[in-house]
Design an enzyme around this catalytic site. Sequence first.
Site, mmCIF file in Angstrom:
data_model
loop_
_atom_site.group_PDB
_atom_site.id
_atom_site.type_symbol
_atom_site.label_atom_id
_atom_site.label_comp_id
_atom_site.label_asym_id
_atom_site.label_seq_id
_atom_site.Cartn_x
_atom_site.Cartn_y
_atom_site.Cartn_z
ATOM 1 N N PHE A 77 37.003 48.162 39.771
ATOM 2 C CA PHE A 77 36.178 47.797 38.622
ATOM 3 C C PHE A 77 35.310 48.991 38.250
ATOM 4 C CE2 PHE A 77 32.398 46.205 36.488
ATOM 5 C CZ PHE A 77 32.967 45.394 35.509
ATOM 6 N N ASP B 262 33.389 56.630 42.027
ATOM 7 C CA ASP B 262 32.486 55.701 41.359
ATOM 8 C C ASP B 262 31.579 55.105 42.433
ATOM 9 O OD1 ASP B 262 31.254 53.428 40.321
ATOM 10 O OD2 ASP B 262 32.997 52.807 39.145
ATOM 11 N N LYS C 43 23.137 51.627 38.398
ATOM 12 C CA LYS C 43 22.513 50.486 39.070
ATOM 13 C C LYS C 43 21.138 50.794 39.654
ATOM 14 C CE LYS C 43 26.551 47.557 39.977
ATOM 15 N NZ LYS C 43 26.133 46.425 39.140
#
Length: 397
Positions: A137, A222, A251
Amino acid sequence: MSNNWMERADKVIMHTYGRQPLVLVKGEGCRVWDDTGKEYLDCLAGLAVVNLGHAHPEIAKAAAAQLTRLVHVSNIYYTTPMVELAEALVQLSFADRVFFANSGAEVNEGAIKLVRRYSRERYGEGRHRIICMENSFHGRTLGALSATGQSKFWQGFDPLLPGFSFVPFNDLEALANALDDTVCAVMLEPIQGEGGVCLPSPDYLQGVRQLCNDKGLLLILDEIQTGLGRTGKLFSHENFGITPDVMTLAKALANGLPMGALLATEEVASAFVPGTHASTFGAGPVVAAAAKTAFSLLSAPEFLAGVRERGTYLYQGLSALQVELPVIKEVRGLGLMWGLELTQEGTPVVAACRERGLLVNCTQGNVIRLLPPLVITGQELDAALGTLRDALKAVFP
């Protein structure tokens, strides 16, 4: 009171989220409160965003002070918080240069552009394909979605961008077989978070790094969910003894304010020159000031050692639950990033936890994911484990 807010929201906000029936109004440390005054122990941390807990006083102070000085001038000009944050990131990472944006999807888009442009300049046309992982994802924008290896997220958005291929995570042979002269990079998460907290085998990431070295390919990691202390190291790839050529962060970088960072080596970063990429709000002074403070706290060696200690404690508690409760098929994770794979659907467990004052979530249908703030205490972990046990026993008597 809550029903009124939810009804109002459902009339005016697009229905893109399956929201839990809570209206949260306050947070402090590892706890949040809803509009009825009910208290919850937050073991999701805004999906691994508030790693330092809610309403952290030092971060709030840094952001508030910057609000009174300078809020936005665009990237036509230099600002001091932007420079200081970039220097800190470079000093403590493999990277030489940083590009700032607002979100994980946005910096993943930047990474895709960067590796393609670098490859075009170095090798010429035809070498543009990126190998990604099944079950991965990388975000919801069209480019990040095209790199995401879960078809359920693609539905209705065809055609996706060309130039992405997928191989199974943890399968070096499949990756090696997919590499040809059209490939410019490999892109993956060191630990697949949304994919169900899936860890690599001990030698997998080193094998990926070696394949990239052998073929002259770039490695994009990532680290949007796994980075910034979540696994007990500042960046999760440090657990596996490798470094990437390109890394994306977001984040937890500003502990709740919108911030993303694209990091790269000097050689790769040189492919970006004025006019090739931009972000209007990237590294805005207020968010950069908050991120500078957050990064200083998250990167402290004694803090990271504490995360590893608390992660071991949580693992021991979850393992004890697995022995007691047959519905738990597997416990997997690292640091304070854990997934409990169940033999049954996990959504009812999320609801049962919520009713008992504990916030977790379910991914992949049957994996209960725990991403508590990294400042969580042993006493709070005990409370979370006790509530989770009660919820599992209530749902699966």
